[in-house]
Design a protein around this motif. Structure first.
Motif, PDB file in Angstrom:
ATOM      1  N   VAL A  56      17.295  10.136  34.327  1.00 48.45           N
ATOM      2  CA  VAL A  56      17.314   9.880  35.767  1.00 48.45           C
ATOM      3  C   VAL A  56      16.913  11.149  36.507  1.00 48.45           C
ATOM      4  CG1 VAL A  56      18.732   9.187  37.737  1.00 48.45           C
ATOM      5  CG2 VAL A  56      19.135   8.170  35.485  1.00 48.45           C
ATOM      6  N   GLY A  57      15.974  11.016  37.427  1.00 48.10           N
ATOM      7  CA  GLY A  57      15.563  12.131  38.268  1.00 48.10           C
ATOM      8  C   GLY A  57      16.291  12.092  39.600  1.00 48.10           C
ATOM      9  N   LEU A  58      16.605  13.266  40.117  1.00 46.56           N
ATOM     10  CA  LEU A  58      17.179  13.393  41.456  1.00 46.56           C
ATOM     11  C   LEU A  58      16.133  14.055  42.336  1.00 46.56           C
ATOM     12  CD1 LEU A  58      20.795  14.701  40.665  1.00 46.56           C
ATOM     13  CD2 LEU A  58      20.034  12.351  40.999  1.00 46.56           C
ATOM     14  N   VAL A  59      15.691  13.341  43.376  1.00 41.03           N
ATOM     15  CA  VAL A  59      14.639  13.856  44.243  1.00 41.03           C
ATOM     16  C   VAL A  59      15.136  13.889  45.674  1.00 41.03           C
ATOM     17  CG1 VAL A  59      12.763  13.112  42.750  1.00 41.03           C
ATOM     18  CG2 VAL A  59      13.604  11.557  44.506  1.00 41.03           C
ATOM     19  N   GLY A  60      14.530  14.755  46.461  1.00 39.25           N
ATOM     20  CA  GLY A  60      14.919  14.919  47.854  1.00 39.25           C
ATOM     21  C   GLY A  60      14.552  16.304  48.330  1.00 39.25           C
ATOM     22  N   ARG A  61      14.616  16.494  49.632  1.00 39.85           N
ATOM     23  CA  ARG A  61      14.266  17.786  50.208  1.00 39.85           C
ATOM     24  C   ARG A  61      15.338  18.815  49.886  1.00 39.85           C
ATOM     25  NH1 ARG A  61      12.171  17.079  56.303  1.00 39.85           N
ATOM     26  NH2 ARG A  61      11.454  19.169  55.809  1.00 39.85           N
ATOM     27  N   SER A  64      19.361  18.428  50.373  1.00 38.56           N
ATOM     28  CA  SER A  64      19.729  17.016  50.361  1.00 38.56           C
ATOM     29  C   SER A  64      20.956  16.724  49.503  1.00 38.56           C
ATOM     30  CB  SER A  64      18.548  16.162  49.873  1.00 38.56           C
ATOM     31  OG  SER A  64      18.190  16.524  48.550  1.00 38.56           O
ATOM     32  N   GLY A  65      21.384  17.691  48.675  1.00 40.04           N
ATOM     33  CA  GLY A  65      22.597  17.495  47.876  1.00 40.04           C
ATOM     34  C   GLY A  65      22.364  17.325  46.391  1.00 40.04           C
ATOM     35  N   LYS A  66      21.131  17.531  45.916  1.00 35.06           N
ATOM     36  CA  LYS A  66      20.814  17.298  44.500  1.00 35.06           C
ATOM     37  C   LYS A  66      21.602  18.229  43.579  1.00 35.06           C
ATOM     38  CE  LYS A  66      16.470  18.249  44.935  1.00 35.06           C
ATOM     39  NZ  LYS A  66      16.533  18.746  46.319  1.00 35.06           N
ATOM     40  N   SER A  67      21.526  19.525  43.847  1.00 37.32           N
ATOM     41  CA  SER A  67      22.209  20.492  42.990  1.00 37.32           C
ATOM     42  C   SER A  67      23.724  20.348  43.088  1.00 37.32           C
ATOM     43  CB  SER A  67      21.787  21.919  43.366  1.00 37.32           C
ATOM     44  OG  SER A  67      20.402  22.110  43.117  1.00 37.32           O
ATOM     45  N   THR A 199      21.534  11.339  27.356  1.00 30.41           N
ATOM     46  CA  THR A 199      21.389  11.056  28.780  1.00 30.41           C
ATOM     47  C   THR A 199      20.879  12.301  29.486  1.00 30.41           C
ATOM     48  OG1 THR A 199      23.264   9.529  28.659  1.00 30.41           O
ATOM     49  CG2 THR A 199      22.582  10.248  30.852  1.00 30.41           C
ATOM     50  N   ILE A 200      19.934  12.125  30.428  1.00 36.14           N
ATOM     51  CA  ILE A 200      19.311  13.257  31.121  1.00 36.14           C
ATOM     52  C   ILE A 200      19.378  13.046  32.618  1.00 36.14           C
ATOM     53  CG2 ILE A 200      17.161  14.517  31.494  1.00 36.14           C
ATOM     54  CD1 ILE A 200      16.336  13.699  28.655  1.00 36.14           C
ATOM     55  N   LEU A 201      19.799  14.097  33.341  1.00 39.78           N
ATOM     56  CA  LEU A 201      19.683  14.153  34.792  1.00 39.78           C
ATOM     57  C   LEU A 201      18.799  15.346  35.113  1.00 39.78           C
ATOM     58  CD1 LEU A 201      22.205  12.252  34.719  1.00 39.78           C
ATOM     59  CD2 LEU A 201      22.835  13.286  36.893  1.00 39.78           C
ATOM     60  N   PHE A 202      17.739  15.086  35.865  1.00 43.29           N
ATOM     61  CA  PHE A 202      16.699  16.089  36.054  1.00 43.29           C
ATOM     62  C   PHE A 202      16.393  16.257  37.535  1.00 43.29           C
ATOM     63  CE2 PHE A 202      11.928  16.946  35.777  1.00 43.29           C
ATOM     64  CZ  PHE A 202      12.094  18.300  35.563  1.00 43.29           C
ATOM     65  N   VAL A 203      16.498  17.501  38.042  1.00 45.70           N
ATOM     66  CA  VAL A 203      16.138  17.822  39.420  1.00 45.70           C
ATOM     67  C   VAL A 203      14.870  18.652  39.409  1.00 45.70           C
ATOM     68  CG1 VAL A 203      16.767  19.168  41.459  1.00 45.70           C
ATOM     69  CG2 VAL A 203      18.474  17.731  40.352  1.00 45.70           C
ATOM     70  N   SER A 204      13.869  18.218  40.167  1.00 48.26           N
ATOM     71  CA  SER A 204      12.636  18.986  40.269  1.00 48.26           C
ATOM     72  C   SER A 204      11.870  18.557  41.507  1.00 48.26           C
ATOM     73  CB  SER A 204      11.760  18.781  39.028  1.00 48.26           C
ATOM     74  OG  SER A 204      10.533  19.478  39.149  1.00 48.26           O
ATOM     75  N   HIS A 205      11.133  19.521  42.099  1.00 49.19           N
ATOM     76  CA  HIS A 205      10.225  19.189  43.187  1.00 49.19           C
ATOM     77  C   HIS A 205       8.839  18.824  42.661  1.00 49.19           C
ATOM     78  CE1 HIS A 205      13.277  21.483  45.555  1.00 49.19           C
ATOM     79  NE2 HIS A 205      13.002  20.528  46.425  1.00 49.19           N
ATOM     80  N   ASP A 206       8.669  18.901  41.362  1.00 54.58           N
ATOM     81  CA  ASP A 206       7.395  18.542  40.735  1.00 54.58           C
ATOM     82  C   ASP A 206       7.412  17.047  40.431  1.00 54.58           C
ATOM     83  OD1 ASP A 206       5.158  18.158  39.199  1.00 54.58           O
ATOM     84  OD2 ASP A 206       5.509  19.853  37.868  1.00 54.58           O
ATOM     85  N   ALA A 207       6.730  16.264  41.269  1.00 59.71           N
ATOM     86  CA  ALA A 207       6.758  14.810  41.128  1.00 59.71           C
ATOM     87  C   ALA A 207       6.193  14.366  39.779  1.00 59.71           C
ATOM     88  CB  ALA A 207       5.978  14.152  42.262  1.00 59.71           C
ATOM     89  N   SER A 208       5.137  15.039  39.302  1.00 60.59           N
ATOM     90  CA  SER A 208       4.547  14.642  38.028  1.00 60.59           C
ATOM     91  C   SER A 208       5.524  14.856  36.881  1.00 60.59           C
ATOM     92  CB  SER A 208       3.258  15.421  37.781  1.00 60.59           C
ATOM     93  OG  SER A 208       3.511  16.818  37.686  1.00 60.59           O
ATOM     94  N   ALA A 209       6.313  15.925  36.937  1.00 63.21           N
ATOM     95  CA  ALA A 209       7.304  16.176  35.887  1.00 63.21           C
ATOM     96  C   ALA A 209       8.384  15.103  35.899  1.00 63.21           C
ATOM     97  CB  ALA A 209       7.934  17.562  36.066  1.00 63.21           C
ATOM     98  N   VAL A 210       8.816  14.692  37.089  1.00 54.60           N
ATOM     99  CA  VAL A 210       9.826  13.639  37.190  1.00 54.60           C
ATOM    100  C   VAL A 210       9.273  12.332  36.639  1.00 54.60           C
ATOM    101  CG1 VAL A 210      11.258  12.288  38.782  1.00 54.60           C
ATOM    102  CG2 VAL A 210      10.947  14.737  39.165  1.00 54.60           C
ATOM    103  N   GLU A 211       8.027  12.013  36.967  1.00 57.68           N
ATOM    104  CA  GLU A 211       7.422  10.767  36.478  1.00 57.68           C
ATOM    105  C   GLU A 211       7.246  10.786  34.964  1.00 57.68           C
ATOM    106  OE1 GLU A 211       4.825   8.528  39.684  1.00 57.68           O
ATOM    107  OE2 GLU A 211       3.967  10.491  39.234  1.00 57.68           O
ATOM    108  N   ARG A 212       6.901  11.933  34.402  1.00 55.99           N
ATOM    109  CA  ARG A 212       6.712  12.023  32.954  1.00 55.99           C
ATOM    110  C   ARG A 212       8.021  11.898  32.203  1.00 55.99           C
ATOM    111  NH1 ARG A 212       3.764  17.522  31.889  1.00 55.99           N
ATOM    112  NH2 ARG A 212       4.134  16.900  29.722  1.00 55.99           N
TER     113      ARG A 212
END
Length: 399
Positions: A56-61, A64-67, A199-212
């Motif tokens: 699961v990826g966590l995305v947001g500006r 936004s509370g991801k970390s 199980t994986i939780l992943f925070v990144s601003h790199d959209a391609s990395a989240v999609e991969r």
């Protein structure tokens, strides 16, 4: 609960922020009444259920509370309201070098981190060589960590988190420092971890990395959960949120950045189909470029370039001002370039403008590029839109 399962139920987290931290009674008395403490709610009523084996990826500006959510799941902090429940061993890489003692060697830090995760010395020894080989620290493992570079520290931290038999991996911008070779290795290890049911939780601003990496994404905005579903949908919503309130004024080009000044770019702006100034558009949405020119040079050429965030040239065009009424009398000229069906699919771009004389000399350049943000309006992916038609082909011995 099963190993690797995570349940976040109605979680809110509050922080108390003070303008100036006080360490002594004197400082407290002096600062009293000058600056009141402020409450900041990093998360508000967030609920997420993650099954074992999900990525699961966590995305947001930023902000936004991801970390904060990752730290709650890791058990580093506790929720102000609500409950976080996890099952199984958690491996985390939430901050570069977090959990390392700078005066301990790499070997000692591996043993310390393993012990903190409840592993026996025998279990740590079984994985030690694999950890060191992945981190590429065979020659530095017995040196103090404080002598490591940021890349070395990241590699060791990731190796520990990935190889010490965790059920859950929490990764916060883990690829921000690593080079391309390291990223490929990380993706390979993570893929193997997923195949084992981790199980994986992943925070990144790199959209391609989240999609991969991820099968699902959670979008946070202002500390609240606004979307939980397919990765591409989450990223599309994220980009649309960034594109809100996207009206931008014209750029004044009177401050010449370079060139002889015989002709000038006096103003430039991007506009929508209704002529309203705007710099953010849906994929395929028509837009226009308006440019004001002045000067006495003989029929200069206006060069337009669109580049992506890395500086890569995406598209260009040249306008011959002499064909559009330029008379060199310093009366000024306004040109408009209409793009009825732009091929850009999504991304942040910059539009640069330059005036070039007949002899190739630079006459003027727009001091600051015009920002252009394009965000997707459908399920398409990639930098540009691929438009074409399919038809049935003749065999002719091809098959």
């Amino acid at each position: 609960m099963r190993a690797g399962e995570i349940a976040v139920e109605g979680v809110s987290r509050r922080f108390v922020v003070r303008a100036r931290e006080t360490h002594t009674l004197k400082e407290l008395l002096i600062a009293r009444g000058r600056a009141e403490a402020q409450e900041v709610w990093a998360l508000r009523d967030v609920s997420v259920a993650i099954a074992p084996g999900e990525a699961v990826g966590l995305v947001g500006r930023n902000g936004s509370g991801k970390s904060t959510l990752l730290r709650l799941i890791a058990g580093i902090i506790r929720p102000t309201i609500g409950r976080v429940t996890t099952e199984g061993r958690i491996g985390s890489l939430l901050e570069l070098g977090a959990g390392f003692h700078p005066d301990f060697t790499g070997r000692e830090n591996v043993e310390l981190n393993g012990a903190l995760q409840g592993l026996s010395r025998a279990a740590i020894r079984d994985r030690f060589d694999e950890i060191v080989a992945f981190a590429e620290l065979e020659d530095a493992i017995d040196r103090p960590v404080k002598t490591y570079s940021s890349g070395m520290t990241m590699r060791l931290g990731f190796a520990i988190a990935a190889f010490l038999e965790a059920d859950v991996l929490l990764l916060d911008e883990v690829f921000a420092v690593g080079d391309e070779s390291f990223q490929r290795k990380c993706f390979g290890v993570i893929a193997a971890f997923k195949e084992r049911g981790g199980t994986i939780l992943f925070v990144s601003h790199d959209a391609s990395a989240v999609e991969r990496l991820c099968d699902r994404a959670v979008l946070l905005r202002g500390g609240r959960l606004t979307f939980d579903g397919p990765v591409h949908d989450a990223i599309t919503r994220y980009r649309r949120a960034l594109a809100e309130d996207g009206e931008s004024p014209a750029v004044n080009g009177s401050a010449t950045a370079a060139g002889s000044g015989e002709a000038r770019i006096s103003a430039a702006r991007l506009v929508a189909a209704d002529d309203a100034p705007r710099d953010r558009f849906l994929a395929g949405e028509p837009f226009g470029l308006e440019v004001g020119l002045s000067g006495s040079a003989t029929a200069p050429r206006l060069h337009v370039e669109i580049r992506d965030g890395t500086g890569l040239l995406v598209a260009e065009d040249v306008a011959e001002t002499g064909r559009h009424g330029w008379d060199g009398a310093d009366d000024g000229l306004t040109l408009r370039f209409d793009v009825d069906s732009p091929p850009l699919q999504f991304g942040r771009f910059e539009v640069t403008l330059a005036l070039v004389g007949e002899d190739g000399r630079l006459l003027d350049r727009l001091p600051r590029p015009l920002p252009l943000l394009v965000y997707p309006d459908d399920e398409s992916r990639g930098l540009v839109r691929l438009e074409g038609t399919w038809r049935r082909g003749a065999k002719d011995g091809f098959l």
